[in-house]
Design a protein around this motif. Structure first.
Motif, PDB file in Angstrom:
ATOM      1  N   PRO A   2      51.455  53.449  21.511  1.00 13.98           N
ATOM      2  CA  PRO A   2      49.367  53.801  21.287  1.00 13.98           C
ATOM      3  C   PRO A   2      49.266  55.031  21.766  1.00 13.98           C
ATOM      4  CG  PRO A   2      50.521  51.796  21.791  1.00 13.98           C
ATOM      5  CD  PRO A   2      51.995  52.551  22.045  1.00 13.98           C
ATOM      6  N   CYS A   3      48.092  55.570  20.716  1.00 11.44           N
ATOM      7  CA  CYS A   3      47.438  56.229  20.825  1.00 11.44           C
ATOM      8  C   CYS A   3      45.763  56.321  20.397  1.00 11.44           C
ATOM      9  CB  CYS A   3      48.017  57.906  20.763  1.00 11.44           C
ATOM     10  SG  CYS A   3      47.777  58.624  18.428  1.00 11.44           S
ATOM     11  N   GLY A   4      44.937  57.262  21.244  1.00 10.61           N
ATOM     12  CA  GLY A   4      43.919  56.518  20.726  1.00 10.61           C
ATOM     13  C   GLY A   4      43.356  56.883  19.175  1.00 10.61           C
ATOM     14  N   ALA A   5      44.203  57.478  18.193  1.00 12.31           N
ATOM     15  CA  ALA A   5      44.271  57.047  16.755  1.00 12.31           C
ATOM     16  C   ALA A   5      44.148  55.604  16.351  1.00 12.31           C
ATOM     17  CB  ALA A   5      44.968  58.048  15.628  1.00 12.31           C
ATOM     18  N   ILE A   6      44.078  54.992  17.253  1.00  9.28           N
ATOM     19  CA  ILE A   6      44.467  53.928  16.913  1.00  9.28           C
ATOM     20  C   ILE A   6      42.918  53.035  16.712  1.00  9.28           C
ATOM     21  CG2 ILE A   6      44.733  50.930  17.864  1.00  9.28           C
ATOM     22  CD1 ILE A   6      47.417  51.791  18.996  1.00  9.28           C
ATOM     23  N   ALA A   7      42.040  53.453  18.032  1.00  5.94           N
ATOM     24  CA  ALA A   7      40.035  52.499  17.027  1.00  5.94           C
ATOM     25  C   ALA A   7      39.513  52.965  16.553  1.00  5.94           C
ATOM     26  CB  ALA A   7      39.957  53.437  18.711  1.00  5.94           C
ATOM     27  N   LEU A   8      40.212  54.686  16.035  1.00  4.25           N
ATOM     28  CA  LEU A   8      39.653  55.456  14.447  1.00  4.25           C
ATOM     29  C   LEU A   8      40.029  54.577  13.979  1.00  4.25           C
ATOM     30  CD1 LEU A   8      38.238  57.809  12.993  1.00  4.25           C
ATOM     31  CD2 LEU A   8      39.200  59.414  14.058  1.00  4.25           C
TER      32      LEU A   8
END
Length: 598
Positions: free
Chosen positions: A286-292
């Protein structure tokens, strides 16, 4: 709950400011019971989310991974978790180092071990990317223990793994951009004793991430993120937007997932230059793109969970709206760095204007959300705690100095068990260790606060000790404090170089209370003196000044100033020039002197 008849017990292994928090919020909002098993004592913003049922800590895998895995399997036997979700690189390494045992106790949301090993190794992932049509940057693989045949400058130095378990100790590796032979040599000294390394020529152009979640290679959801505010030296972006998902990009995502038969989260990091899409790295976690992506309408965490529960949607879920997301704290730092470089006038006004997207519903913050406010408030805990520990340490030092009648140096004799600690154990502590040894101390060791055992000392440390004492330390390898303490056992005295290091040692190792001193203060009978700053990355003159000061202080502690200098220019018999040969040092893009020679 998107069709689920009941909630699940889910354990996140590891947590961080962005991905861990986004997964916790998404699954918690869907009605699942989410617990976090953090890998460090300090809590992250995710641990403070109202959707986190419980934040657990069973210790850190610092000195013995096998012991930590035993505690982890005991936890999984004693509690019932339907799913285990690894969040960060260390969590994946832990799970896949004992996959059979862990997967027998709970269902792991992640790929099978063979797929993980391919994605985990950046050089192997590069070959897969080429097979599906992505271009590769000019790349040179340097095998462990070897030297590059023809150094590429400038280049990104990419260890083939981000994290590894070596000799029962976890090790982390970072990517660094280098512009000079000297900086390349310094970086290779860190990495090549431990892992293979790739040297890659930088690729210009726009950075984008091709994100997906899949089960057995079947893509359930996908998005494209464009990185708007990215450091020139690489790394994550503090400001991102959802990009266009063209048929070509979707085909690449599907091909990669299918090729690896991937289960879990994935991001294909690319650069688009002159119409060509260059593969940079594969992030199989998982990386920060999940929230976006969540904000844009693609709920990766629940898509996977529902799919594993037999509730797969028809077709691939794609973004449904324009969306931007900002890591506010990091974005302020990005703006400050631009202003420092003189770019302030060109970026400040657009940066302020960009917040208008919040008002029209196009933008959201990673951490600061009204429905879950506590993570935003507690994100500053780490800095506040470090400051508090430093103040507490200074107060305790003042108290000790006021109440002791014996000078601090009276605690040390030449047969004392002495541990010298700095940050990485490649400069200050290794030099101090050998200076103490030269003065007759027989039980002295050195270590670093970083969990990065196995690094070679800096070339400056090697040269100083070679010229000062004729000692060849090229075979020396760094060691973490945890590993050193496990090997040494009882320690009479611990010396470090900064007040902050002393405070961290006291917090991490309370059994050492009363034994920890800063070298400069210790040499002056306990009186407060200035810290000895880390010279890492500074000029040769800074290294030399640092080592000379350490030499003088060690002499004061030993009450022995008689250590003789060797003739100027005299070197030990070992090779202290570095990893690169003299001929390679002459290979430089501008044809100038590289400074690699002795």
């Amino acid at each position: 709950m998107d069709g689920l008849s009941h909630s699940r017990n889910i354990l996140l292994l590891g947590s961080n400011d962005r991905a861990g928090l986004a997964i916790c919020r998404a699954l918690g909002q869907a009605g699942h019971r989410v617990s976090i098993l953090r890998l460090a004592a300090q809590r992250t913003p995710a641990d403070h989310s109202r959707f986190c049922l419980e934040s657990l800590h069973i210790g850190a895998p610092d000195s013995s991974v096998s012991e930590y895995l035993a505690r982890l399997t005991d936890l999984l036997r004693s509690r019932t978790y339907d799913y285990l979700v690894p969040v960060d690189n260390l969590a994946y390494e832990l799970i896949y180092s004992d996959y059979l045992a862990i997967s027998s106790l709970t269902r792991v949301i992640g790929p099978d071990p063979a797929s993980y090993m391919v994605a985990h190794n950046k050089f192997d992932a590069l070959a897969v990317a080429e097979s599906i049509g992505l271009a590769r940057p000019v790349t040179q693989l340097v095998k462990r223990g070897e030297a590059p045949s023809a150094p590429l400058l400038p280049c990104f130095v990419r260890p083939v793994v981000s994290c590894a378990i070596l000799d029962d100790e976890w090790q982390r590796f970072t990517v660094r951009k280098v512009d000079t032979i000297e900086n390349l040599d310094a970086k290779l000294r860190d990495d090549l004793p431990r892992v293979d390394v790739m040297l890659q020529v930088p690729v210009s152009g726009a950075s984008l991430g091709l994100n997906c979640c899949s089960i057995d290679g079947d893509v359930l959801g996908a998005s494209v993120t464009l990185r708007l505010h990215e450091s020139s030296r690489g790394g994550g972006s503090s400001y991102r937007k959802i990009g266009n998902m063209s048929p070509h990009l979707l085909a690449i995502i599907e091909a990669m997932a299918r090729q690896l038969s991937w289960t879990g989260f994935m991001t294909i990091n690319c650069k688009e230059e002159c119409g060509r899409l260059y593969f940079m790295t594969l992030t199989g976690r998982p990386c920060g793109a999940i929230a976006l992506s969540l904000f844009a309408g693609v709920d990766f965490p629940n898509l996977i969970l529902n799919g594993l529960e037999g509730k797969r949607r028809v077709g691939i879920s794609l973004p449904t709206k324009i969306a931007y997301m900002r890591d506010l704290r990091r974005d302020v730092a990005w703006l400050a760095s631009k202003a420092t470089k003189g770019d302030g006038p060109s970026v400040i006004a657009p940066w302020i204007a960009s917040f208008g997207r919040v008002l029209i519903g196009w933008e959201r913050f990673d951490i600061e959300q009204a429905a879950d406010p506590l993570p935003a408030i507690r994100q500053f805990d780490r800095g506040a705690r470090a400051l508090r520990e430093k103040i507490e340490w200074r107060l305790s030092l003042t108290f000790r100095h006021a109440t002791t009648a014996m000078p601090a140096t009276g605690l040390l004799i030449k047969s004392s068990s002495l541990l010298i600690v700095c940050q990485g154990n490649i400069n200050r502590s290794v030099v101090a260790e050998h200076l103490f040894r030269a003065r007759g101390f027989t039980q002295v060791r050195s270590a670093g606060l970083l969990a990065m055992s196995g690094r070679r000392p800096s070339i400056h440390a090697e040269r100083f000790l070679a010229e000062r004492m004729g000692v060849d330390i090229s075979a020396f390898r760094s060691k973490s404090v945890s590993r050193a303490l496990a090997e040494i056992g009882n320690v009479d005295l611990v010396l470090c170089f900064e007040q902050g290091q002393a405070a961290e040692l006291a917090r991490r190792f309370p059994n050492l209370s009363g034994k920890i001193f800063v070298l400069s203060s210790f040499a002056h009978g306990g009186e407060r003196q200035s810290d000895i700053s880390d010279p890492h990355g500074a000029s040769p003159e800074t290294y030399l000044a640092c080592f000379r000061r350490i030499d003088k202080l060690v002499g004061q502690v030993a009450k022995d100033e008689a250590l003789r200098d060797r003739p100027a220019g005299a070197l030990a018999t070992g090779d202290s020039r570095g990893i690169l040969t003299e001929g390679q040092c002459e290979t430089k893009s501008d044809g100038g002197n590289s400074g690699c020679g002795n």
